[in-house]
Design an enzyme around this catalytic site. Structure first.
Site, PDB file in Angstrom:
ATOM      1  CD  GLU A 328      39.059  92.623  63.132  1.00 12.74           C
ATOM      2  OE1 GLU A 328      39.122  93.799  63.497  1.00 12.74           O
ATOM      3  OE2 GLU A 328      38.337  91.778  63.705  1.00 12.74           O
ATOM      4  CB  CYS A 329      43.117  87.103  63.353  1.00 11.75           C
ATOM      5  SG  CYS A 329      44.200  85.902  64.169  1.00 11.75           S
TER       6      CYS A 329
END
Length: 439
Positions: A328-329
């Protein structure tokens, strides 16, 4: 409904001192022998770690845009056994998205109204005196359905300044719970996503103890306790998110730490084994894990260290041959080919995806995200409708892999950060909050 007294610490805008008051109040109440349950209204994933340090209890997000009634009820049950709830708002009290034509949808005011928690409004009175009462009165009257406890006046310059500001509040019929004098040493360190992480603060315990002392000297703590009221919602189907695997290797250090507390709590409650490891310490993920999960964080500050972390990189590459890996990210960027830092230095990452990202020319990406999956994401099948939040400054230079999802903002406008996947590896720029209820 279960009765549970609480309050919402909010403000007219960001930068008014909410977090300082929040941390000081959490610690002061805990020192008084109360079990204090902290919450964060909205999608912020940095503040809850500070709340935990101040109160001794894990803090959880309550988000009326991203979360349906079942999940909100399940998260609120984390307060069972506490004596009082203290929630910190985000941005200004009524700030939210305009979805469904409703101003303030997803706002701190909406959370306060739903939970019945009276608002303690932090008003920065610097540069004004009686005029601050007009601001406070407007916030109190804007939505009469939002319970209102009173105000704490912050950054007061002198006894005369306090006298005039109090006079204005008295004339407006606004209850003053405390007045904080101006002090420049109470600011928490920040970087581009807001506060630095709690684990990075050079002396967090001393800072929090100082905030508690400061509040005791200038705020009526007992009056705040007396103002607290509210209830915990209950729903028959309330449950936290299910784990995407039984044994989950979770990256956990200063480069990878942005995971929503309710997600991890849901995994643990369902019996999943969370196996933390540190890429910055060149630790490989557990070889017996069913899934590797790389949360967001600040990999751009540690590009050289990550690029040289042979055990970490070889470990996730080996795992990806047969089992899923998701990022994520910041975790997504670490799974890519190259990360370019703000100085323009290129750092080779895991190369499990073709993603190339750059911080050299910063571009702000912020907002809620609704994603409809085109391909599987660990724990979710194609077609699943997910809700999350995106907050970063990186720019995609290359994304050659297949898009993972159709992604839109809170108002339904498509966004180009679709995430991507290749084989067993997937990544998104949004931080997953939950799947849509009933979807």
């Amino acid at each position: 409904m279960t009765e549970m007294p609480g309050i919402m610490i909010s403000a007219p805008s960001s930068g008014t001192g909410k977090t300082t008051v929040m941390l000081g109040l959490l610690r002061a109440l805990a020192e008084d022998g109360l079990q204090v349950q902290p919450f964060k209204s909205g999608p912020d994933y940095i503040d809850p770690a500070f709340h935990h340090a101040a109160s001794g209890r894990a803090s959880f997000n309550l988000d009326s845009w991203a979360m349906g009634p079942d999940l909100l009820a399940a998260i609120s049950q984390q307060a069972l056994g506490a004596d009082i709830c203290v929630a910190e708002g985000s941005m200004g009290l009524y700030d939210g998205v305009a979805t469904r034509g409703q101003s303030g949808f997803g706002s701190s005011a909406e959370t306060a109204q739903r939970m019945g928690w009276p608002v303690v409004l932090i008003v920065d009175v610097s540069g004004q005196a009686q005029s601050a009462a007009a601001t406070a009165l407007g916030f109190q009257a804007y939505n009469p359905q939002v319970p209102f406890a009173g105000v704490i006046l912050n950054r007061c310059a002198s006894p005369r300044h306090e006298r005039l500001a109090r006079l204005g509040m008295e004339n407006a019929g606004v209850n003053v719970l405390g007045v904080l004098p101006r002090r420049g040493d109470l600011t928490l360190p920040e970087r581009h996503l807001g506060l630095i992480q709690a684990v990075e603060h050079p002396d967090l315990e001393v800072a929090i103890a100082g905030y508690a002392t400061f509040l005791r000297e200038h705020v009526d703590i007992n009056a705040i306790r007396d103002a607290a009221k509210g209830q915990l919602p209950q729903h028959a189907g309330a449950q936290l998110p299910e784990p995407p695997a039984q044994r989950i290797a979770l990256a956990r250090d200063a480069a990878f730490s942005f995971t929503y507390p309710h997600v991890l709590e849901g995994w643990r409650r369902a019996g999943a084994e969370i196996l933390p490891f540190s890429p910055l310490a060149n630790e490989a993920p557990d070889a017996t894990a069913d899934l590797i999960w790389l949360p967001g964080g600040y990999p751009e500050l540690h590009g050289g260290t990550l690029a040289a972390a042979d055990n970490f990189l070889s470990g996730i590459r080996k795992h990806a041959e047969t089992r899923p890996v998701h990022g994520e990210c910041g975790g997504y960027m670490a799974l890519g080919d190259t990360l370019i830092d703000k100085e323009g230095t290129h750092h080779r990452m895991a190369g499990l995806l073709g993603l190339v990202t750059s911080y050299e020319k910063r571009k702000f990406h912020l907002g809620y995200r609704r994603a409809v999956l085109d391909a599987p994401l660990p724990g979710y099948v194609p077609g699943a409708k997910l809700r999350g939040h995106e907050f970063h400054y990186s720019t995609i230079l290359e994304q050659p892999d297949a898009p993972l999802a159709q992604v839109a903002d809170a108002d339904g406008n498509p966004v180009p950060e679709t995430g991507s996947y290749r084989g067993n590896v997937s990544g998104t720029f949004f931080h997953l909050i939950t799947a849509e209820e009933g979807a």
